[in-house]
Every structure is written in C-alpha cells, then in structure tokens.
Design a protein around this motif. Structure first.
Motif, PDB file in Angstrom:
ATOM      1  N   MET A 415       0.842  -1.190   0.000  1.00 34.86           N
ATOM      2  CA  MET A 415       0.000   0.000   0.000  1.00 34.86           C
ATOM      3  C   MET A 415       0.884   1.249   0.000  1.00 34.86           C
ATOM      4  O   MET A 415       2.017   1.224   0.484  1.00 34.86           O
ATOM      5  N   PRO A 416       0.393   2.372  -0.544  1.00 37.03           N
ATOM      6  CA  PRO A 416       1.236   3.577  -0.651  1.00 37.03           C
ATOM      7  C   PRO A 416       1.816   4.045   0.678  1.00 37.03           C
ATOM      8  O   PRO A 416       2.995   4.420   0.760  1.00 37.03           O
ATOM      9  N   GLU A 417       1.025   4.019   1.745  1.00 38.31           N
ATOM     10  CA  GLU A 417       1.540   4.491   3.038  1.00 38.31           C
ATOM     11  C   GLU A 417       2.605   3.559   3.593  1.00 38.31           C
ATOM     12  O   GLU A 417       3.562   4.002   4.245  1.00 38.31           O
ATOM     13  N   VAL A 418       2.471   2.251   3.328  1.00 39.68           N
ATOM     14  CA  VAL A 418       3.489   1.298   3.771  1.00 39.68           C
ATOM     15  C   VAL A 418       4.794   1.535   3.012  1.00 39.68           C
ATOM     16  O   VAL A 418       5.889   1.503   3.599  1.00 39.68           O
ATOM     17  N   ARG A 419       4.707   1.788   1.725  1.00 39.81           N
ATOM     18  CA  ARG A 419       5.901   2.045   0.939  1.00 39.81           C
ATOM     19  C   ARG A 419       6.607   3.314   1.423  1.00 39.81           C
ATOM     20  O   ARG A 419       7.839   3.375   1.463  1.00 39.81           O
ATOM     21  N   GLU A 420       5.832   4.321   1.788  1.00 34.27           N
ATOM     22  CA  GLU A 420       6.444   5.557   2.299  1.00 34.27           C
ATOM     23  C   GLU A 420       7.196   5.308   3.595  1.00 34.27           C
ATOM     24  O   GLU A 420       8.309   5.828   3.795  1.00 34.27           O
ATOM     25  N   ARG A 421       6.619   4.514   4.491  1.00 39.39           N
ATOM     26  CA  ARG A 421       7.303   4.230   5.758  1.00 39.39           C
ATOM     27  C   ARG A 421       8.608   3.481   5.539  1.00 39.39           C
ATOM     28  O   ARG A 421       9.552   3.619   6.326  1.00 39.39           O
ATOM     29  N   GLU A 422       8.673   2.695   4.477  1.00 39.86           N
ATOM     30  CA  GLU A 422       9.883   1.916   4.193  1.00 39.86           C
ATOM     31  C   GLU A 422      10.857   2.664   3.293  1.00 39.86           C
ATOM     32  O   GLU A 422      11.847   2.093   2.834  1.00 39.86           O
ATOM     33  N   GLY A 423      10.580   3.931   3.042  1.00 39.52           N
ATOM     34  CA  GLY A 423      11.494   4.737   2.246  1.00 39.52           C
ATOM     35  C   GLY A 423      11.373   4.545   0.755  1.00 39.52           C
ATOM     36  O   GLY A 423      12.284   4.936   0.004  1.00 39.52           O
ATOM     37  N   LYS A 424      10.286   3.973   0.302  1.00 39.59           N
ATOM     38  CA  LYS A 424      10.058   3.792  -1.130  1.00 39.59           C
ATOM     39  C   LYS A 424       9.111   4.871  -1.641  1.00 39.59           C
ATOM     40  O   LYS A 424       8.451   5.560  -0.863  1.00 39.59           O
ATOM     41  N   SER A 425       9.030   4.992  -2.942  1.00 40.00           N
ATOM     42  CA  SER A 425       8.052   5.909  -3.536  1.00 40.00           C
ATOM     43  C   SER A 425       6.651   5.332  -3.346  1.00 40.00           C
ATOM     44  O   SER A 425       6.468   4.111  -3.265  1.00 40.00           O
ATOM     45  N   ARG A 426       5.658   6.212  -3.288  1.00 41.58           N
ATOM     46  CA  ARG A 426       4.285   5.753  -3.103  1.00 41.58           C
ATOM     47  C   ARG A 426       3.806   4.908  -4.285  1.00 41.58           C
ATOM     48  O   ARG A 426       2.968   4.020  -4.119  1.00 41.58           O
ATOM     49  N   SER A 427       4.354   5.163  -5.435  1.00 43.37           N
ATOM     50  CA  SER A 427       3.935   4.433  -6.629  1.00 43.37           C
ATOM     51  C   SER A 427       4.832   3.215  -6.835  1.00 43.37           C
ATOM     52  O   SER A 427       6.062   3.328  -6.871  1.00 43.37           O
ATOM     53  N   GLY A 428       4.204   2.061  -6.956  1.00 40.29           N
ATOM     54  CA  GLY A 428       4.946   0.844  -7.240  1.00 40.29           C
ATOM     55  C   GLY A 428       5.082   0.618  -8.731  1.00 40.29           C
ATOM     56  O   GLY A 428       4.362   1.199  -9.540  1.00 40.29           O
ATOM     57  N   THR A 429       6.006  -0.254  -9.101  1.00 45.59           N
ATOM     58  CA  THR A 429       6.270  -0.538 -10.514  1.00 45.59           C
ATOM     59  C   THR A 429       6.228  -2.041 -10.753  1.00 45.59           C
ATOM     60  O   THR A 429       6.862  -2.811 -10.022  1.00 45.59           O
ATOM     61  N   VAL A 430       5.463  -2.431 -11.757  1.00 37.25           N
ATOM     62  CA  VAL A 430       5.455  -3.811 -12.239  1.00 37.25           C
ATOM     63  C   VAL A 430       6.019  -3.786 -13.652  1.00 37.25           C
ATOM     64  O   VAL A 430       5.534  -3.043 -14.507  1.00 37.25           O
ATOM     65  N   ARG A 431       7.045  -4.581 -13.877  1.00 33.68           N
ATOM     66  CA  ARG A 431       7.737  -4.581 -15.171  1.00 33.68           C
ATOM     67  C   ARG A 431       7.469  -5.905 -15.883  1.00 33.68           C
ATOM     68  O   ARG A 431       7.718  -6.986 -15.323  1.00 33.68           O
ATOM     69  N   LEU A 432       6.961  -5.803 -17.117  1.00 36.91           N
ATOM     70  CA  LEU A 432       6.681  -6.975 -17.948  1.00 36.91           C
ATOM     71  C   LEU A 432       7.603  -6.916 -19.155  1.00 36.91           C
ATOM     72  O   LEU A 432       7.517  -5.991 -19.974  1.00 36.91           O
ATOM     73  N   ALA A 433       8.511  -7.881 -19.264  1.00 37.18           N
ATOM     74  CA  ALA A 433       9.539  -7.845 -20.312  1.00 37.18           C
ATOM     75  C   ALA A 433       9.574  -9.173 -21.048  1.00 37.18           C
ATOM     76  O   ALA A 433       9.290 -10.237 -20.480  1.00 37.18           O
ATOM     77  N   ALA A 434       9.933  -9.097 -22.329  1.00 37.61           N
ATOM     78  CA  ALA A 434      10.050 -10.299 -23.162  1.00 37.61           C
ATOM     79  C   ALA A 434      11.324 -10.215 -23.978  1.00 37.61           C
ATOM     80  O   ALA A 434      11.774  -9.127 -24.356  1.00 37.61           O
ATOM     81  N   GLY A 435      11.909 -11.368 -24.258  1.00 41.07           N
ATOM     82  CA  GLY A 435      13.112 -11.431 -25.076  1.00 41.07           C
ATOM     83  C   GLY A 435      13.312 -12.835 -25.611  1.00 41.07           C
ATOM     84  O   GLY A 435      12.807 -13.809 -25.036  1.00 41.07           O
ATOM     85  N   GLN A 436      14.036 -12.938 -26.717  1.00 46.71           N
ATOM     86  CA  GLN A 436      14.305 -14.234 -27.327  1.00 46.71           C
ATOM     87  C   GLN A 436      15.727 -14.658 -27.015  1.00 46.71           C
ATOM     88  O   GLN A 436      16.681 -13.889 -27.177  1.00 46.71           O
ATOM     89  N   PHE A 437      15.849 -15.901 -26.553  1.00 50.46           N
ATOM     90  CA  PHE A 437      17.155 -16.481 -26.257  1.00 50.46           C
ATOM     91  C   PHE A 437      17.219 -17.837 -26.962  1.00 50.46           C
ATOM     92  O   PHE A 437      16.654 -18.820 -26.488  1.00 50.46           O
ATOM     93  N   GLY A 438      17.889 -17.856 -28.115  1.00 51.16           N
ATOM     94  CA  GLY A 438      17.924 -19.082 -28.906  1.00 51.16           C
ATOM     95  C   GLY A 438      16.549 -19.382 -29.472  1.00 51.16           C
ATOM     96  O   GLY A 438      15.910 -18.538 -30.092  1.00 51.16           O
ATOM     97  N   ASP A 439      16.083 -20.611 -29.260  1.00 48.48           N
ATOM     98  CA  ASP A 439      14.759 -20.995 -29.729  1.00 48.48           C
ATOM     99  C   ASP A 439      13.729 -20.924 -28.604  1.00 48.48           C
ATOM    100  O   ASP A 439      12.706 -21.597 -28.642  1.00 48.48           O
ATOM    101  N   ARG A 440      14.003 -20.096 -27.593  1.00 55.09           N
ATOM    102  CA  ARG A 440      13.089 -19.942 -26.456  1.00 55.09           C
ATOM    103  C   ARG A 440      12.728 -18.465 -26.298  1.00 55.09           C
ATOM    104  O   ARG A 440      13.508 -17.573 -26.628  1.00 55.09           O
ATOM    105  N   ILE A 441      11.524 -18.213 -25.797  1.00 57.93           N
ATOM    106  CA  ILE A 441      11.069 -16.882 -25.432  1.00 57.93           C
ATOM    107  C   ILE A 441      11.008 -16.820 -23.911  1.00 57.93           C
ATOM    108  O   ILE A 441      10.375 -17.672 -23.269  1.00 57.93           O
TER     109      ILE A 441
END
Length: 679
Positions: A415-441
C-alpha cells in the motif's frame, strides 16, 4: 447490396475494428496519466470516429450512438474545454468494453442492445447539450469530398479501413452512368473554371490563369475556341476515362465545380513544396503497405506449417539414409536439401509469428483497474514488445500472464503508506519484459514490492497441510519459492474476489508445462520478486530427446529434460519404500517408463526430467540423441490416452511415441509407475 456482400463487409469491419480497439485500451490508460497529450487525444478520437463510421455504414446504430457520445467528450478535451478526469476515463473504458461486447454480438448474428442510458449520461459534460448522432447511412461521395480533412499522422490501418468503406459505398451507390451530353450551364461553368469568369482568353489583373498541368489537353493560348478533339478529351476526363490517378475519374458531369470559378493564385515554389510533402509521403507509404501486405486465413498458414513439418521428417529420413564421408553427388544433394528445408521451415514459421506486444497491450487496463480496486498506485512498464512469437503460443500465454500480474499487484506491491514508511516511492512498478534467447522466449514479471520471505512460505505450507514441519525445514530457498505453485496454496489472510482461494499460480504452472515451458522465481525480502517463464518459440516443430525402452522408441520433449547420466553399481538405494538413485548428493526418485510402455528393458541410463513440481529420473535402455520432429495426433480413438502427445516418424522410418510428461503425472506430480520395493 447482397447478403454475401453484407457478410463480407461485416467481417472486414470486425477485423479492422478489433485491431483499433486492441490498441485503444492501452492508449486510454496512457491518456489517464497524460490527459493533456494532444497526440494521444487525437489517436483515441480517431479510433472512436473510425469505428463509428464503419458501424454507421453497416447500420449498427447502438455502436454509432455510443461512439458518437464518446467522440463528443473527446472533442471537448481536444478543444481544451475540459480535462479528462477519472470519472470520464472510467466511462470511456466501460464504453470500450461495451463496444467489444457489441462486436461479439454482431459477429454471432445476435441483435445488439443499446448502450445503457447511465453510461451515455456519464459521457456527457454537465450543462452541455447532446449533439445529434449521424444517420447510419453512407455519406455521399460529393459531401465527403467537400468536407475539410483534418491533418493527422499516417495510420495504415485506418487508411485501409477507410478505403474499404469507400469501395463499399461505390458498390452500394455507384456513380450515375454518363449521359453522353452536358447541359449549357454545365458547359459554361466548365469554361469559367478553365478561363476565369471573363470571356475565354480574357486577362485579368488580379487573378492569375489557372494551372493546367493536370488537364489532358492545353487550352489555346490565344483564347480561340477549343477543337473537337480537345472537347472530346475534356469529356473523357469528366466521365472517367482519364489516365490512372486522375481525380475526376468517377465524378458525374458537373459535380465538384466551384461555385465561384476563380483560378487560385499559384504560391511560390518553396511554399508549394512544403504542404505537398506530407500527403505525398503518406500516399507512398499507403501504396507500399497495400502492395506488400495481404490477409491470409490462419487455417492456410497452419496447413503450410504442417507441410513444412512433413518436409522436416523426410529430410531426417534422407539424412539417415545418405552415405557418410563418401562425398558423392547424392550426399552433397541431400546436404543441400537439408539446408533448403531448414530455410523453408524457418520462413514458414516466421509467417505465423506476431509481436508479443499485441498480447502486452491488454494488460495496462487490467493492472489499472486492479490497482484502483485495491487503492494502490502502480505503473506497468512493458519491454520487448517487438519480440516475435508463434501465434498459438501468444494465445496460450494470455491467462498465465494475467494471473502473474494480478499476483504481483495484489501480493507484491505494498500500500502507498506502507511504501512511504519503508522509504520507497508511493507508486509501485510492475515490469513486464520479453526477449528471445535461442529458440526460447523468456518473459519476466518483476515488481519492486515486499518480496517473498522463505520462512513465511514454510509456515503457510505447514498450516495448509501441504507438508509437515520436517519436510518444510529441509526445503532450500528456491524450493520454498516453488511452494506458491502448489494447488491450494495462498498467502492471503482472507478470501476476496481477487485472491485467497489458492487458485491461480498452480494453473499458471500447469499451463506453462503444457506448452513445454519452465517457471522459476527469484525474490529478495523488501526489494521485490521476479517470475521468469520460458516457452518454446513455436509449437509447430518439437525438439525431443529420442530414447529406446526395450524394443520401443519414445520421444521425450527436450524442454522437460534436465540431464542424462548412466547408472553405476551401488547408485540405486531404497528410501521410504521407493527406489531412488543417489545423484548430486540428493535422492532422485526413479520412474519405469518401460513398465508404462509395456516393454521390458534393462534401464542402464537415467533421463532426469522436470514434471510439474517434481524432478524424476526415467529409466531407459539407450539414449539415441536429439531430433526436431512434428508430433502428429493419434486419431479419435487414441487421442485421450494419458501421457501421449502424438507420434512421429524417425529418420529410419520407424514410429516413435511423443510423450506428454505432464499427462503422465498424477495429482501429486508423480509419474506412474514409481519404482517401489517389493514387500
């Protein structure tokens, strides 16, 4: 217009509209964070406008009304009269959902219900009057030609869609046939447009002569009457027989003539070049797109992929039959065939590829809605959207990725207030990434939340009866993370409509294993977690490990194979009534594939496979090597045999069963039959 034409136009409209609405969801979410972005506003407005035009032509009035109301709201935002707030964005997103429902109804031949009045009212600006929606009729060519066209960036999808509508309008309301004669008034207006409002050949001080570079003939410089040939050429240009590219080819006689036929004053050459540059470039891109793009039914592509797979099997057999080391013409020809077949296989598989960004585009809306429901501030960042992947794999990954994102938003980000108490920004980030490695994704879902605590996972597993305390204590950190994929496991303290029932992550694991993929988790307490899934680039060609058990050949999917080793005397032991092999200082349970296949063997080799949550060793007599095969279904009578994905033909012409190792596992993830000590 015939029923067949109606159905064809409806299908084309639905295809084009779906493409627009797929990107519209992501654009609306971006617009909520940047409501003053003019480019985004214009793009969203054009999408609703284009869908409205197609729906109006096909008589889909509920879609016309809904798009028109959304268009009015967006137009006010474009004019700077309002700023789109959260309430307006909710209404626009609900309108998008309803448009998708309406298109599904139209596709199924079901009558389309009108949009709820409550939703239409929410799209209204308080105190503003409602503009009348357009009639669901095709606009005449003359009216559309006279309407001013706003400048917009080139969009091949919209241009193709508008071209489709224009062609349909021409087929529905064809231009009137040439009568062969024109009236005196039309002829006088024509002469006025060519020579000005004075008498033919008269010069004026204020108006320059009209440019005639595009005319099929040049008027006499001395102002004399035009010849019969020139007059006939003029009539031909009016009635559509002008050279390709003429703008009056389909214009009825007299249409489009200016009310005041004054010739425009030519601008300087430098000024003329500037406005003409963009339309010319757009026209060139449009022509290039139209010339190099064709829509092909997916069934035809699947047939082509199947044929390429058969060619791979023939190539494997010829390679096996060819003499080795003789350097004769036959060996060289087969080597060339092998190269060409591989190039053809890769080219055919690329035809069925599509960017993974098409899948990613639906997730910003899901994360946005879920974050608002939980009262969290979360940003979704996507990377590698241009990574190509097989169409069938894209469709199969949709549900697993939804579960992973919901888990990151609900359990990962604080939650935003919990992140603030722990020294993080109020906004969280979820990162969705894709890449090809050989014949696998490889696709990763990363959050910067609280992470996973192995001790908490051990305690929850014991509380839910998944294992006893002694078993939990023996788990290392990575094995603790694997607990989240167990059926019935959840760390939520209470059940909600989002989580807490222990259903979701086990479904993800099952689906990824069915695709021949793997899952792994890395996490740090207080820093976040990363779920990494790896799937094959395509499901059309399967890479297998060919083994022999007794007199039977079996193909094990290579994605499930971890390693192979040969048994040595004293390596097999008994543990808790099971036969295990001591391998890498751990007890590896052994499974007898020979007993399952009905073929007695010695079992001198062990193939270590990962099946569900278990690592097991399969006893085989001989390991023959790796091959690229195409698994063929066994037909209606054998398709439900558990553990068999299909069959393939080996290089020497024999038939080998392709195993579905996940299908061989019971509910506990253990392959049957497990070797046990005789009592």
């Amino acid at each position: 217009m015939s029923v067949e034409l109606d159905n064809e136009l409806l299908n084309v409209f639905l295809i084009e509209a779906r493409e627009l609405l797929e990107s519209l969801g992501e654009q609306l979410v971006d617009l909520e964070s940047s409501p003053g972005d003019a480019d985004l506003l214009n793009a969203v407005f054009r999408a609703f406008h284009t869908v409205k035009g197609g729906a109006g032509f096909l008589g889909l009035n509920p879609m016309v009304e809904l798009c028109h109301r959304a268009e009015d709201l967006l137009n006010e935002a474009r004019n700077g009269a309002i700023v789109l707030n959260a309430g307006f964005m909710d209404a626009l997103l609900e309108s998008l959902d309803l448009l998708n429902d309406m298109m599904r109804a139209a596709d199924g031949g079901v009558p389309i219900d009108a949009a709820p009045r409550s939703l239409l009212d929410r799209l209204l600006i308080p105190g503003r009057a409602v503009s009348a929606p357009p009639m669901a009729l095709a606009v005449s060519a003359a009216a559309s030609a006279a309407a001013p066209v706003a400048s917009r960036p080139y969009d091949p999808i919209e241009d193709e869609f508008e071209a489709m509508l224009d062609a349909a309008r021409n087929e529905r309301d064809p231009a009137p046939a040439p009568s062969g004669t024109i009236s005196d008034d039309e002829f006088e207006a024509l002469l006025d447009s060519l020579y000005g409002t004075g008498a033919p050949g008269a010069e004026t001080d204020d108006v320059a002569p009209a440019p005639v570079a595009e005319a099929p003939f040049a008027p006499p410089a001395d102002g004399s009457a035009i010849s019969d040939d020139e007059f006939e050429a003029l009539l031909d240009s009016l009635h559509g027989t002008a050279a390709p590219g003429g703008t009056t080819a389909a214009t009825p006689v007299g249409a489009g003539l200016p009310a005041t036929p004054l010739a425009p004053v030519p601008a300087p050459a430098a000024e003329q070049a500037k406005p003409a540059a963009k339309p010319a470039a757009a026209e060139k891109r449009s022509a290039t797109t139209a010339d190099t793009t064709v829509r092909v039914d997916t069934f035809r592509l699947d047939g082509l992929v199947d044929a390429a797979g058969e060619l791979v099997l023939v190539r494997n057999r010829l390679t096996n039959l060819a003499p080795r080391g003789t350097n004769d013409p036959m060996e060289r020809a087969i080597g060339e065939l092998e190269r060409v077949a591989e190039d053809l296989q890769n080219a055919v598989l690329r035809m069925r590829m599509q960017p993974v960004g098409k899948l990613f585009s639906r997730f910003p809306r899901i994360v946005r809605d879920l974050a608002r429901q939980l009262g969290k501030d979360i940003e979704l960042v996507t990377e590698g959207e241009d990574t190509d992947i097989d169409r069938t794999v894209v469709e199969a990954l949709a549900d697993p990725l939804v579960h992973l994102l919901r888990n990151a938003v609900d359990h990962g980000i604080e939650m935003p207030e919990v992140r603030e108490r722990e020294g993080k920004s109020r906004s969280g980030t979820v990162r969705l990434a894709a890449g090809q490695f050989g014949d696998r994704i490889v696709i990763t879902v990363t959050d910067d939340g609280k992470g996973m605590d192995p001790e908490v996972l051990r305690r929850k597993a014991v509380e839910k009866g998944l294992m006893d305390e002694e078993q939990a204590a023996r788990l290392d950190e990575r094995e603790c993370y694997e607990i989240v994929f167990r059926p019935g496991f959840s760390t939520a303290s209470q059940v909600s409509d989002i989580s807490g029932r222990g259903v979701g992550m086990d479904v993800v694991k099952t689906k990824i294993v069915e695709l021949g993929g793997t899952l792994s988790i890395d996490s740090r307490v207080g820093h976040g977690s990363t779920v990494r899934l790896s799937v094959p680039l395509t499901l059309a060609i399967l890479r297998v490990l060919m083994v022999r058990v007794g007199n039977r050949l079996l193909s094990l999917p290579l994605s499930n194979v971890a390693e192979v080793f040969e048994l040595v005397p004293g390596q097999i032991q008994e543990l808790d009534g099971r036969i295990v092999a001591s391998h890498r200082q751990r007890a590896l349970p052994l499974a007898d594939l020979g007993r399952w296949a009905g073929a007695a063997g010695k079992g001198g080799h062990v193939v270590v496979v990962q099946i569900g949550h278990q690592t097991l060793g399969c006893l085989v007599d001989e390991v023959l090597g790796r091959e690229d095969v195409m698994a063929k279904p066994l037909g209606p009578f054998l398709k439900d045999v558990p553990g068999v994905a299909g069959a393939t033909i080996t290089g020497d012409g024999r038939i080998s069963l392709v195993l579905d190792l996940a299908g061989l596992a019971d509910d506990g993830g253990q392959v049957l039959p497990i070797l046990r000590m005789a009592v």
